[in-house]
Design a protein around this motif. Sequence first.
Motif, short mmCIF file in Angstrom:
data_model
loop_
_atom_site.label_atom_id
_atom_site.label_comp_id
_atom_site.label_asym_id
_atom_site.label_seq_id
_atom_site.Cartn_x
_atom_site.Cartn_y
_atom_site.Cartn_z
N PRO A 132 0.84 -1.20 0.00
CA PRO A 132 0.00 0.00 0.00
C PRO A 132 0.88 1.25 0.00
O PRO A 132 2.01 1.23 0.48
N ARG A 133 0.35 2.34 -0.55
CA ARG A 133 1.13 3.56 -0.66
C ARG A 133 1.49 4.14 0.72
O ARG A 133 2.57 4.67 0.91
N TYR A 134 0.60 4.05 1.69
CA TYR A 134 0.82 4.64 3.01
C TYR A 134 1.00 3.57 4.06
O TYR A 134 0.34 2.54 4.03
N TYR A 135 1.91 3.80 5.00
CA TYR A 135 2.08 2.88 6.11
C TYR A 135 2.46 3.67 7.36
O TYR A 135 2.90 4.81 7.30
N SER A 138 8.24 9.16 -0.74
CA SER A 138 9.32 8.88 0.22
C SER A 138 9.45 9.95 1.29
O SER A 138 10.55 10.40 1.62
N HIS A 139 8.32 10.36 1.85
CA HIS A 139 8.38 11.28 2.98
C HIS A 139 7.17 11.08 3.88
O HIS A 139 6.17 10.49 3.50
N PHE A 157 4.75 7.99 12.76
CA PHE A 157 4.46 8.71 11.52
C PHE A 157 3.70 7.86 10.51
O PHE A 157 3.69 6.65 10.60
N VAL A 158 3.05 8.55 9.56
CA VAL A 158 2.48 7.92 8.37
C VAL A 158 3.41 8.27 7.23
O VAL A 158 3.72 9.44 7.00
N MET A 159 3.91 7.25 6.54
CA MET A 159 4.85 7.44 5.44
C MET A 159 4.16 7.26 4.10
O MET A 159 3.34 6.36 3.94
#
Length: 99
Positions: A12-15, A51-52, A44-46
């Motif tokens: 998934p795009r966010y983790y 890449s941030h 945090f949510v990455m």
Amino acid sequence: MTKAGTVPEVLPRYYIGARKRFDFGQYMHLADDSDPTLSQWEDFVMDREKSHEVYGVMSSPAKAELERARRELEGWLERKFPQHRDLFAYWSDCVGRQA
């Protein structure tokens, strides 16, 4: 690159992640820490595509505090990106994306 006949893993795009913050700008990820009780944590949510980090909170090393921070991040992720569990949602190169 994948070997012939194997299926590439889609993430998934966010983790959500966590890391220990040191005074000199260095970090240690939660899984690598032998004693997570000694310092402050940055949760945090990455965004994997950019890449941030897109959202973060600070927490103490207490288990209850880390769990509270994770619940806050999960709630934020659910509100901001409700389809984040869909492996193909939100990636800019996926057809029919929802972003």
